[in-house]
Design a protein around this motif. Structure first.
Motif, PDB file in Angstrom:
ATOM      1  N   PHE A  36     -18.157  93.499 -17.097  1.00  0.00           N
ATOM      2  CA  PHE A  36     -19.229  93.196 -16.152  1.00  0.00           C
ATOM      3  C   PHE A  36     -20.429  92.637 -16.908  1.00  0.00           C
ATOM      4  CE2 PHE A  36     -16.478  96.265 -14.271  1.00  0.00           C
ATOM      5  CZ  PHE A  36     -16.417  95.902 -12.938  1.00  0.00           C
ATOM      6  N   ARG A  37     -21.142  91.701 -16.281  1.00  0.00           N
ATOM      7  CA  ARG A  37     -22.213  90.998 -16.990  1.00  0.00           C
ATOM      8  C   ARG A  37     -23.459  91.847 -17.211  1.00  0.00           C
ATOM      9  NH1 ARG A  37     -24.277  86.625 -12.432  1.00  0.00           N
ATOM     10  NH2 ARG A  37     -25.498  88.115 -11.223  1.00  0.00           N
ATOM     11  N   LEU A  38     -23.726  92.819 -16.320  1.00  0.00           N
ATOM     12  CA  LEU A  38     -24.885  93.685 -16.480  1.00  0.00           C
ATOM     13  C   LEU A  38     -24.570  95.041 -15.872  1.00  0.00           C
ATOM     14  CD1 LEU A  38     -27.860  93.915 -17.423  1.00  0.00           C
ATOM     15  CD2 LEU A  38     -28.532  93.272 -15.097  1.00  0.00           C
ATOM     16  N   THR A  39     -24.547  96.065 -16.725  1.00  0.00           N
ATOM     17  CA  THR A  39     -24.192  97.405 -16.278  1.00  0.00           C
ATOM     18  C   THR A  39     -24.656  98.402 -17.330  1.00  0.00           C
ATOM     19  OG1 THR A  39     -22.397  98.705 -15.296  1.00  0.00           O
ATOM     20  CG2 THR A  39     -21.843  97.383 -17.255  1.00  0.00           C
ATOM     21  N   THR A  40     -24.227  99.650 -17.189  1.00  0.00           N
ATOM     22  CA  THR A  40     -24.585 100.676 -18.177  1.00  0.00           C
ATOM     23  C   THR A  40     -23.328 101.380 -18.679  1.00  0.00           C
ATOM     24  OG1 THR A  40     -24.824 102.480 -16.579  1.00  0.00           O
ATOM     25  CG2 THR A  40     -26.787 101.098 -16.983  1.00  0.00           C
ATOM     26  N   ASN A  41     -23.487 102.053 -19.797  1.00  0.00           N
ATOM     27  CA  ASN A  41     -22.373 102.794 -20.374  1.00  0.00           C
ATOM     28  C   ASN A  41     -21.871 103.873 -19.414  1.00  0.00           C
ATOM     29  OD1 ASN A  41     -20.702 103.430 -22.818  1.00  0.00           O
ATOM     30  ND2 ASN A  41     -21.656 105.404 -22.450  1.00  0.00           N
ATOM     31  N   ASN A  42     -22.780 104.646 -18.824  1.00  0.00           N
ATOM     32  CA  ASN A  42     -22.347 105.719 -17.921  1.00  0.00           C
ATOM     33  C   ASN A  42     -21.592 105.165 -16.713  1.00  0.00           C
ATOM     34  OD1 ASN A  42     -23.235 107.854 -19.445  1.00  0.00           O
ATOM     35  ND2 ASN A  42     -25.125 108.157 -18.311  1.00  0.00           N
ATOM     36  N   ARG A  43     -22.022 104.027 -16.185  1.00  0.00           N
ATOM     37  CA  ARG A  43     -21.307 103.418 -15.057  1.00  0.00           C
ATOM     38  C   ARG A  43     -19.885 103.048 -15.477  1.00  0.00           C
ATOM     39  NH1 ARG A  43     -23.565 102.338 -10.514  1.00  0.00           N
ATOM     40  NH2 ARG A  43     -22.264 100.565  -9.966  1.00  0.00           N
ATOM     41  N   MET A  44     -19.739 102.519 -16.675  1.00  0.00           N
ATOM     42  CA  MET A  44     -18.413 102.105 -17.135  1.00  0.00           C
ATOM     43  C   MET A  44     -17.533 103.310 -17.436  1.00  0.00           C
ATOM     44  SD  MET A  44     -18.264  98.818 -16.871  1.00  0.00           S
ATOM     45  CE  MET A  44     -19.087  99.187 -15.310  1.00  0.00           C
ATOM     46  N   GLU A  45     -18.106 104.389 -17.954  1.00  0.00           N
ATOM     47  CA  GLU A  45     -17.340 105.621 -18.187  1.00  0.00           C
ATOM     48  C   GLU A  45     -16.776 106.144 -16.864  1.00  0.00           C
ATOM     49  OE1 GLU A  45     -16.541 106.983 -21.041  1.00  0.00           O
ATOM     50  OE2 GLU A  45     -18.062 106.421 -22.499  1.00  0.00           O
ATOM     51  N   LEU A  46     -17.614 106.180 -15.843  1.00  0.00           N
ATOM     52  CA  LEU A  46     -17.194 106.687 -14.534  1.00  0.00           C
ATOM     53  C   LEU A  46     -16.245 105.717 -13.840  1.00  0.00           C
ATOM     54  CD1 LEU A  46     -17.297 108.737 -12.260  1.00  0.00           C
ATOM     55  CD2 LEU A  46     -19.550 107.821 -11.615  1.00  0.00           C
ATOM     56  N   LEU A 130     -10.268  98.276 -25.554  1.00  0.00           N
ATOM     57  CA  LEU A 130     -10.146  97.560 -24.279  1.00  0.00           C
ATOM     58  C   LEU A 130     -11.508  97.390 -23.609  1.00  0.00           C
ATOM     59  CD1 LEU A 130      -6.975  99.340 -22.834  1.00  0.00           C
ATOM     60  CD2 LEU A 130      -7.095  96.969 -23.663  1.00  0.00           C
ATOM     61  N   ALA A 131     -12.330  98.430 -23.640  1.00  0.00           N
ATOM     62  CA  ALA A 131     -13.646  98.385 -22.998  1.00  0.00           C
ATOM     63  C   ALA A 131     -14.561  97.372 -23.692  1.00  0.00           C
ATOM     64  CB  ALA A 131     -14.285  99.775 -23.003  1.00  0.00           C
ATOM     65  N   VAL A 132     -14.597  97.408 -25.012  1.00  0.00           N
ATOM     66  CA  VAL A 132     -15.455  96.488 -25.768  1.00  0.00           C
ATOM     67  C   VAL A 132     -14.973  95.056 -25.602  1.00  0.00           C
ATOM     68  CG1 VAL A 132     -16.200  95.830 -28.100  1.00  0.00           C
ATOM     69  CG2 VAL A 132     -16.232  98.239 -27.400  1.00  0.00           C
ATOM     70  N   LYS A 133     -13.662  94.863 -25.684  1.00  0.00           N
ATOM     71  CA  LYS A 133     -13.102  93.517 -25.509  1.00  0.00           C
ATOM     72  C   LYS A 133     -13.442  92.971 -24.111  1.00  0.00           C
ATOM     73  CE  LYS A 133      -8.746  90.980 -25.776  1.00  0.00           C
ATOM     74  NZ  LYS A 133      -7.302  91.093 -25.794  1.00  0.00           N
ATOM     75  N   ALA A 134     -13.330  93.815 -23.096  1.00  0.00           N
ATOM     76  CA  ALA A 134     -13.652  93.398 -21.726  1.00  0.00           C
ATOM     77  C   ALA A 134     -15.127  93.026 -21.617  1.00  0.00           C
ATOM     78  CB  ALA A 134     -13.302  94.506 -20.736  1.00  0.00           C
ATOM     79  N   ALA A 135     -15.998  93.808 -22.261  1.00  0.00           N
ATOM     80  CA  ALA A 135     -17.442  93.547 -22.212  1.00  0.00           C
ATOM     81  C   ALA A 135     -17.799  92.234 -22.895  1.00  0.00           C
ATOM     82  CB  ALA A 135     -18.208  94.697 -22.856  1.00  0.00           C
ATOM     83  N   GLN A 136     -16.961  91.807 -23.839  1.00  0.00           N
ATOM     84  CA  GLN A 136     -17.223  90.587 -24.599  1.00  0.00           C
ATOM     85  C   GLN A 136     -16.477  89.371 -24.058  1.00  0.00           C
ATOM     86  OE1 GLN A 136     -16.037  91.976 -28.496  1.00  0.00           O
ATOM     87  NE2 GLN A 136     -18.051  92.835 -28.923  1.00  0.00           N
ATOM     88  N   SER A 137     -15.771  89.546 -22.951  1.00  0.00           N
ATOM     89  CA  SER A 137     -14.974  88.428 -22.432  1.00  0.00           C
ATOM     90  C   SER A 137     -15.872  87.357 -21.813  1.00  0.00           C
ATOM     91  CB  SER A 137     -13.947  88.929 -21.406  1.00  0.00           C
ATOM     92  OG  SER A 137     -14.583  89.249 -20.195  1.00  0.00           O
ATOM     93  N   TYR A 138     -15.298  86.210 -21.583  1.00  0.00           N
ATOM     94  CA  TYR A 138     -16.052  85.091 -21.025  1.00  0.00           C
ATOM     95  C   TYR A 138     -16.102  85.127 -19.499  1.00  0.00           C
ATOM     96  CZ  TYR A 138     -16.032  83.198 -25.702  1.00  0.00           C
ATOM     97  OH  TYR A 138     -16.225  83.025 -27.049  1.00  0.00           O
TER      98      TYR A 138
END
Length: 156
Positions: A36-46, A130-138
């Motif tokens: 996602f282009r703008l979010t937070t760590n806690n949102r992604m954990e949940l 997987l999470a970091v790779k997704a955060a860095q995707s285009y």
């Protein structure tokens, strides 16, 4: 038993973020991730937990979720979410995701196990990757609720 391993990541908090999920049932392994282009760590954990539970096709199988997020694990295991729900999530961050999680919890009744992040746990390391790779995707998705409410929502 279905075992769900989850992790979330944000590059900056808030910033680009993603989640990673590894699901194991018998010999089957399934991986899920999105960025996602703008979010937070806690949102992604949940969201990782929610996406894992939403991917389950059969009812009645015991589920254990392994997460390195004390925020998520303690909110559920210590019952905080029920108090938040009674107060309609007033001044609570991530109300939209908790409201999405609760029916899944009531239906599937998962148990949670907290694991230390970045400690060499193979599935947790894979979820982090997987999470970091997704955060860095285009091709990053829009975390619609967060972007619309970031100025009005409770602090992360």
């Amino acid at each position: 038993m279905i075992r769900i391993f989850t992790d979330g990541a944000a590059q900056g908090n808030p910033g680009p973020g993603g989640y990673g999920v590894v699901m194991k049932y018998k010999d089957a392994v399934k991986e899920l991730s999105e960025g996602f282009r703008l979010t937070t760590n806690n949102r992604m954990e949940l969201l990782a937990v929610i996406k894992g539970l939403e991917a389950i096709k059969k009812d009645g199988i015991p589920i254990t979720i392994y997460s390195d997020s004390k925020y998520v694990v303690e909110a559920v295991e210590k019952g905080w979410i029920w108090g938040w729900q009674k107060k309609n999530f007033a001044k609570k961050a991530n109300a939209d995701l908790w409201q999405r999680y609760i029916p899944l919890h009531q239906k599937l009744k998962p148990k949670f196990v907290w694991i230390r992040g970045h400690a060499g746990h193979p599935e947790n390391e894979r979820c982090d990757y997987l999470a970091v790779k997704a955060a860095q995707s285009y091709t990053l998705l829009v975390d619609q609720w967060y972007e619309q409410n970031k100025n009005n929502s409770a602090a992360e």
